[in-house]
Design an enzyme around this catalytic site. Sequence first.
Site, PDB file in Angstrom:
ATOM      1  N   ASP A  63       0.846  -1.191   0.000  1.00  0.00           N
ATOM      2  CA  ASP A  63       0.000   0.000   0.000  1.00  0.00           C
ATOM      3  C   ASP A  63       0.885   1.246   0.000  1.00  0.00           C
ATOM      4  O   ASP A  63       1.903   1.305   0.690  1.00  0.00           O
ATOM      5  CB  ASP A  63      -0.922  -0.006   1.233  1.00  0.00           C
ATOM      6  CG  ASP A  63      -2.079   0.965   1.080  1.00  0.00           C
ATOM      7  OD1 ASP A  63      -3.226   0.498   0.947  1.00  0.00           O
ATOM      8  OD2 ASP A  63      -1.830   2.203   1.080  1.00  0.00           O
ATOM      9  N   GLN A 120     -14.424   2.670   1.121  1.00  0.00           N
ATOM     10  CA  GLN A 120     -13.739   2.232  -0.106  1.00  0.00           C
ATOM     11  C   GLN A 120     -13.423   3.436  -0.976  1.00  0.00           C
ATOM     12  O   GLN A 120     -14.313   4.158  -1.410  1.00  0.00           O
ATOM     13  CB  GLN A 120     -14.636   1.247  -0.873  1.00  0.00           C
ATOM     14  CG  GLN A 120     -13.977   0.709  -2.134  1.00  0.00           C
ATOM     15  CD  GLN A 120     -14.845  -0.312  -2.868  1.00  0.00           C
ATOM     16  OE1 GLN A 120     -16.013  -0.501  -2.534  1.00  0.00           O
ATOM     17  NE2 GLN A 120     -14.271  -0.950  -3.866  1.00  0.00           N
ATOM     18  N   SER A 121     -12.131   3.646  -1.224  1.00  0.00           N
ATOM     19  CA  SER A 121     -11.732   4.789  -2.059  1.00  0.00           C
ATOM     20  C   SER A 121     -11.348   4.365  -3.475  1.00  0.00           C
ATOM     21  O   SER A 121     -11.394   5.179  -4.386  1.00  0.00           O
ATOM     22  CB  SER A 121     -10.579   5.556  -1.409  1.00  0.00           C
ATOM     23  OG  SER A 121      -9.441   4.735  -1.276  1.00  0.00           O
ATOM     24  N   HIS A 175     -10.331  -5.064  -3.395  1.00  0.00           N
ATOM     25  CA  HIS A 175      -8.995  -5.290  -2.816  1.00  0.00           C
ATOM     26  C   HIS A 175      -9.146  -5.717  -1.375  1.00  0.00           C
ATOM     27  O   HIS A 175     -10.038  -5.259  -0.659  1.00  0.00           O
ATOM     28  CB  HIS A 175      -8.108  -4.050  -2.927  1.00  0.00           C
ATOM     29  CG  HIS A 175      -8.754  -2.781  -2.461  1.00  0.00           C
ATOM     30  ND1 HIS A 175      -9.680  -2.101  -3.212  1.00  0.00           N
ATOM     31  CD2 HIS A 175      -8.610  -2.066  -1.310  1.00  0.00           C
ATOM     32  CE1 HIS A 175     -10.085  -1.026  -2.559  1.00  0.00           C
ATOM     33  NE2 HIS A 175      -9.457  -0.981  -1.387  1.00  0.00           N
TER      34      HIS A 175
HETATM   35  P1  AMP Z   1      -9.663   1.660   0.255  1.00  0.00           P
HETATM   36  O1  AMP Z   1      -9.674   3.005   0.894  1.00  0.00           O
HETATM   37  O2  AMP Z   1     -10.091   0.527   1.119  1.00  0.00           O
HETATM   38  O3  AMP Z   1     -10.364   1.693  -1.076  1.00  0.00           O
HETATM   39  O4  AMP Z   1      -8.127   1.338  -0.027  1.00  0.00           O
HETATM   40  C1  AMP Z   1      -7.429   1.852  -1.116  1.00  0.00           C
HETATM   41  C2  AMP Z   1      -5.992   1.770  -0.746  1.00  0.00           C
HETATM   42  O5  AMP Z   1      -5.233   1.895  -1.927  1.00  0.00           O
HETATM   43  C3  AMP Z   1      -5.502   2.863   0.198  1.00  0.00           C
HETATM   44  O6  AMP Z   1      -4.982   2.271   1.384  1.00  0.00           O
HETATM   45  C4  AMP Z   1      -4.439   3.589  -0.603  1.00  0.00           C
HETATM   46  O7  AMP Z   1      -3.353   3.987   0.189  1.00  0.00           O
HETATM   47  C5  AMP Z   1      -4.050   2.541  -1.618  1.00  0.00           C
HETATM   48  N1  AMP Z   1      -3.513   3.035  -2.873  1.00  0.00           N
HETATM   49  C6  AMP Z   1      -4.052   3.960  -3.679  1.00  0.00           C
HETATM   50  N2  AMP Z   1      -3.297   4.124  -4.773  1.00  0.00           N
HETATM   51  C7  AMP Z   1      -2.264   3.261  -4.653  1.00  0.00           C
HETATM   52  C8  AMP Z   1      -1.141   2.942  -5.465  1.00  0.00           C
HETATM   53  N3  AMP Z   1      -0.925   3.551  -6.637  1.00  0.00           N
HETATM   54  N4  AMP Z   1      -0.266   2.011  -5.029  1.00  0.00           N
HETATM   55  C9  AMP Z   1      -0.471   1.390  -3.844  1.00  0.00           C
HETATM   56  N5  AMP Z   1      -1.527   1.630  -3.036  1.00  0.00           N
HETATM   57  C10 AMP Z   1      -2.404   2.562  -3.442  1.00  0.00           C
END
Ligand code: AMP
Length: 115
Positions: free
Chosen positions: A30, A95-96, A101
Amino acid sequence: MADCIFCKIVQKEIPSQLVYEDEQCVAFKDLEPQAPVHVLVIPKKHVESLLALTDADRDLVAHILVDVVPQLAKKLGVAEKGFRVVANTGEEGGQSVKHLHFHLLGGRSMQWPPG
Ligand code: AMP
């Protein structure tokens, strides 16, 4: 999917710190780790969230949760003490990124309830 950042990671169109890859899924660190070990395990196929899974995805999800996550937890050194797997789903779920995932978090004591 064209605008999906995780699909771009799968396609190696943007860099990531890959820790695992097979035909069905990848795992990478992450970008903003919330624990000493924080990797994301994702299907290569674009699936928006847990809610978008269908019967056809049973083997894929089982592969991720039965085969890959425990193996990664061991490889990353968190199996013995314990770890957490999280799939944030939808707006209130936090979820962002709209590509399914599983967060694999470990290396410290986790709190409950989560924030
Ligand atoms: P969520 O908020 O559960 O959707 O988790 C999305 C996760 O993706 C977050 O913890 C971000 O830090 C991670 N994230 C977003 N873009 C990237 C990237 N390019 N490489 C690695 N992690 C990422």
